[in-house]
Enzyme design. Sequence first.
Site, PDB file in Angstrom:
ATOM      1  N   GLU A   8       1.122  -1.016   0.145  1.00 47.15           N
ATOM      2  CA  GLU A   8       0.134  -0.047   0.050  1.00 47.15           C
ATOM      3  C   GLU A   8       0.977   1.347   0.128  1.00 47.15           C
ATOM      4  O   GLU A   8       0.314   2.374  -0.564  1.00 47.15           O
ATOM      5  CB  GLU A   8      -0.731  -0.003   1.224  1.00 47.15           C
ATOM      6  CG  GLU A   8      -1.830   1.115   1.236  1.00 47.15           C
ATOM      7  CD  GLU A   8      -3.177   0.879   1.882  1.00 47.15           C
ATOM      8  OE1 GLU A   8      -3.631   1.790   2.658  1.00 47.15           O
ATOM      9  OE2 GLU A   8      -3.757  -0.291   2.417  1.00 47.15           O
ATOM     10  N   ASP A 103      -2.873  -2.924   2.851  1.00 51.46           N
ATOM     11  CA  ASP A 103      -3.287  -3.272   4.197  1.00 51.46           C
ATOM     12  C   ASP A 103      -4.487  -4.111   4.314  1.00 51.46           C
ATOM     13  O   ASP A 103      -5.487  -4.236   3.512  1.00 51.46           O
ATOM     14  CB  ASP A 103      -3.901  -1.937   4.919  1.00 51.46           C
ATOM     15  CG  ASP A 103      -2.743  -1.036   5.421  1.00 51.46           C
ATOM     16  OD1 ASP A 103      -1.505  -1.292   5.638  1.00 51.46           O
ATOM     17  OD2 ASP A 103      -3.266   0.005   5.821  1.00 51.46           O
ATOM     18  N   TYR A 307      -1.192  -3.988  13.674  1.00 48.68           N
ATOM     19  CA  TYR A 307      -1.833  -3.153  12.813  1.00 48.68           C
ATOM     20  C   TYR A 307      -2.739  -2.237  13.485  1.00 48.68           C
ATOM     21  O   TYR A 307      -3.602  -3.076  14.363  1.00 48.68           O
ATOM     22  CB  TYR A 307      -2.693  -4.134  11.798  1.00 48.68           C
ATOM     23  CG  TYR A 307      -3.408  -3.182  10.585  1.00 48.68           C
ATOM     24  CD1 TYR A 307      -2.839  -2.737   9.580  1.00 48.68           C
ATOM     25  CD2 TYR A 307      -4.831  -3.565  10.855  1.00 48.68           C
ATOM     26  CE1 TYR A 307      -3.638  -2.017   8.675  1.00 48.68           C
ATOM     27  CE2 TYR A 307      -5.636  -2.700   9.744  1.00 48.68           C
ATOM     28  CZ  TYR A 307      -5.008  -2.106   8.949  1.00 48.68           C
ATOM     29  OH  TYR A 307      -5.623  -1.417   7.973  1.00 48.68           O
TER      30      TYR A 307
END
Length: 821
Positions: A8, A103, A307
Site C-alpha cells: 500500500e 493493508d 496493525y
Amino acid sequence: MKTLIIAEKPDMGRTIAAVVEPRAQNKRTYLEGEHYIITWAIGHLVGLAEPDQYDPKYKRWNEADLPIIPDRFKLWPNARTKDQLKTIGELSKRCGRLVNACDAGREGQLIFHLIRQYLKLSQPTDRLWISDLTAETIRRGFDGLRSDADFDDLTRAARARSEADWLVGMNASRAFTIRHKELLSVGRVQTPVLALLYDRHKEITAFNSETYYIVQAAFSQDDFGYKGIWQGERMTKREEAETLAAKVKGKPGTIVSYAVNESKEYPYRLYDLTLLQREANGRYGYPAKKTLDLAQALYEKHKVITYPRTSSNYVTEENIPVMGSVLNMLKGTAYADLANGADKGRVHKGNRAVCNPAKVEDHHAILPTPKKPGTLSTEEQNIYDMIVRRFLSHYYPPAVYNNHEVITEVEGESFRTRAKEQLDLGWRVVLDQPEANAAKGKGRGKRKTDDASAADEGDEDLVETDRPFSVDADRPVRCDDAAAIEKETKPPKPYTEGTLLKAMESAGKAIEDEELRDAMKQTGLGTPATRAATIERLKQVGYITSTGKRLDITTKGCTAIELIRGAGVELLTSPEMTGQWEQRLHQISRGEASDEQFIAKVKQFAELIVAKVKQQQQAPANLFGEPDGGGKRGAKGKSRGASAAARKTGVAASRAGTRSRSAAAAGSGLNASRAGASARASASEGGRMLAAPVEAVPRAKAPAAASRPIAEERAAKPAAASSGASAGSRGALAACPRPGCGGQLIEGKRGFGCLRFREGCQFVIWKEQQGKRVTPAMAKALAENGATRKSTFKLADGTSVSGKWILTDPAKGTITFQPAT
C-alpha cells in the site's frame, strides 16, 4: 516469471522486500530481486470518476442534471500519482503472478482491486494478510498466502461502500449547494455525525439548570470518622436543608444497617483503534487523526505495534505465543520491573477477557510487537506507553476491594455512606500516575458516562480509600457536624473528540455496558480507520471548530442540519440508519448480504434526496454565518442564535448583526472547480480519503481584529474612500470583483480591500494565506483574471510548493491555492 508484490505504501514495500528479497535492487519506484518485484500504491492510485468525466456538462452544477446515477461506475487515475500507476502496469507485464500486500482490511482490498481493474491485470493473485510488519510475521504471512478469491466478499463490500458514498455525496452536496447558493458538504457518514453534534448543542442551549440542596453529615465512632448523605426527597429550598442540618448536628446516632461486599476489578480491554483514540484524547488532548498518525508510525516506521486500524479488543490462540515473546522483550526495556513482575500464565487461550477468536474480525487488538523500540518522539512514546501498559495489565491479578454501605440514623433522619476500600492493587500497579487518576473508580464494564456531570448525584456519597474502613454496627455514633450544600443540575457536556468517537462507535446510542457496545460495533458510524477523517472533514468544511478538547458546531453546521431535516430527508442525518448501512456492508463482507441490492437501495435514496431538495425553499443568505470574522467562533455559544423569522422557515439564523453573505458565489451555474471538492470529499468519506484538493480547505483565518485595521487604513484616505471612486484613484490595483459593486481594490496593512467598504462591500483578500503571502501583483491578477500565474512558494519548514491562487468567492475575496500537477 517473477511475482509482482503490490504494497500500500513505499515503507511497507521496502519492509517486505527486506524479508523476501533482501538483495533486491532499488529502482526508486520499485525493488527487484531474483523471484519478486516489489512496488507500492501510495494510497488510492485509482478512484471513482468525477461526474464531468462521464459528461462534460456536469462541470457546471445545474439542478436539472440531478440526480447523477451512473449505470456503471467508471474508474479514473489520480493525476498526482499517475506515474506510479504506469509503473505498476509496466512491471505487471513482466510478472506471471500478483500478491496483494495492501493493508489487510476493507480499504486495502479496494485500493488493490481498483488498480487491478483499471490496468486489466489478469494474473493469478494471492493475498498477504498480516497484522504487523516484523520480519517473522512477514515470513509467516508469505508461508501462508491465500488466494485473493477467498476475499471476494470483502472486495464487494469495499466497492459497495465506495459507490454508496459517491452516490450520496455527489448528489446531496450538489443538490443542497445549488438550491441554497452556499457550498454545503453532505455525506453518508459525516452528516449523521454532524447531527450528533447539532442535537447535543440543542440539548445544552435548551437546558435550564435547577438548584437543589443536599445535607452532608460527619459522624464519629471512637477515633474513626466517616460522612454520609441524607436520604430523602430532593430539597429545593435552602431553609429546609439548613433546618434539617441543624436538627441532627451534635446529636447521637445509631447504625441501622452495615453491609460489606468484596469485589474484583479486572484489567480494561486491550485497545482497538477507537478506544485508543478516545483515551489518548482524554489523557493528552490528541485529536483522533493525530493518534491514528502516531499509531501508524509505530506500526509502519518503527514496527513496534501491530496493525492499528482494528475494531477488535481481543486476540486469537495463535497470538498467545507471540505475546509471550513480547513480554520477554519488555524485560530488557524501561518496563523491566513490570515485565518481571508479570505472571505469564494469566494470558492463555482460556482467558476470554483476552483470547476470544469469535470477536476478532479482520485484525486482533493492538499489541506491542517483539521488536524492541528505538528512539521514539515524545508523542509516539506516549501512545506506545499506553499500549504497552494495557498489554502488561493482563498479566496481573484483579484489583480487590471491599465495598462498604452504612445507613446511619440521627433524630429519625437516615444518612447513607458508601466506601470503596482497596485491599489489593492487582493489575493497577502497571498504571502510570495520569492513567491511574483517570481510571480511578472505573470498574470493568461499568465506567462513568463521558457525559456525567462533575458531581454525579449517584456518587455523591461514594468514598474511595486505600485506608481501612471499619465501624461497629452495634455501637453508637455521634453526628459531629452537618451542613446544607448547594448543588445544581448540569447540562450534557459538549462533545470532545473522544466522546464523539464513542458516540460514533454505537451510532449515537448511549451505551455504557461494554458487552452491548461490542454488539453495536458493526452498526457504528464509519469504521475505526475512517472516523478520524470524518471529524477532520467536518472541521475543513467549516461545520465544527475545536476549542481545547471541546468540539463546537458552527452556525453553518447548524444550518446544514436544519436544511437537510427541513427538506424531508432526515434519514440522511440519522445515525441509526447510517449504522444499519454499515452493518449491511459488514454482512456483505461476510457473504451474508447482496451488494447489488444494497447499491440499488442507495440509488433510490439518492434520487429521493434530489427530488426533496428541488422542492425546498431557498434559505436566506445570512443563515450560514461568518466564516472567519471575530476570532474563535462558538467558543462561548456565540454565532449560533436563531431569529424568530428564520425559525419559521425551519432554518437557524446566524447571530444578530452577522453580515449578509452574497449568494453570487454559488449561482445555478456553480463551477465544479470551486464546489466540486466539497462533494468529492463527501463521496469518499467512508474510506481513507486522499488529501482533499486545496479548494476544499477553508481559507486561512485572519486575526480576529484584522478587518478593523484595513477599514481604518481605507478611512484614512479620504480621496480614495469616497463612494464610487474612479479607476484612477491613487493606489487602486483593480476593479472590485464583487458582482455589482463598482468599487476599487486598494492595498491595506493586512490585505487588499474594496474602497466601498462603507457601503457594505466585504471583499478582502488577506495577505497571509495558508503559510504563503499574496503580493499586490497577485491580488491584481486575482481581481482581473480570477487566478494568478504559476508561482513557487517557500514554506516555513523550508520546503517549496508550486501552484497558483484561485479566486473562489468574488463576493468575499476567498482564495485557495491550487498545487501544480
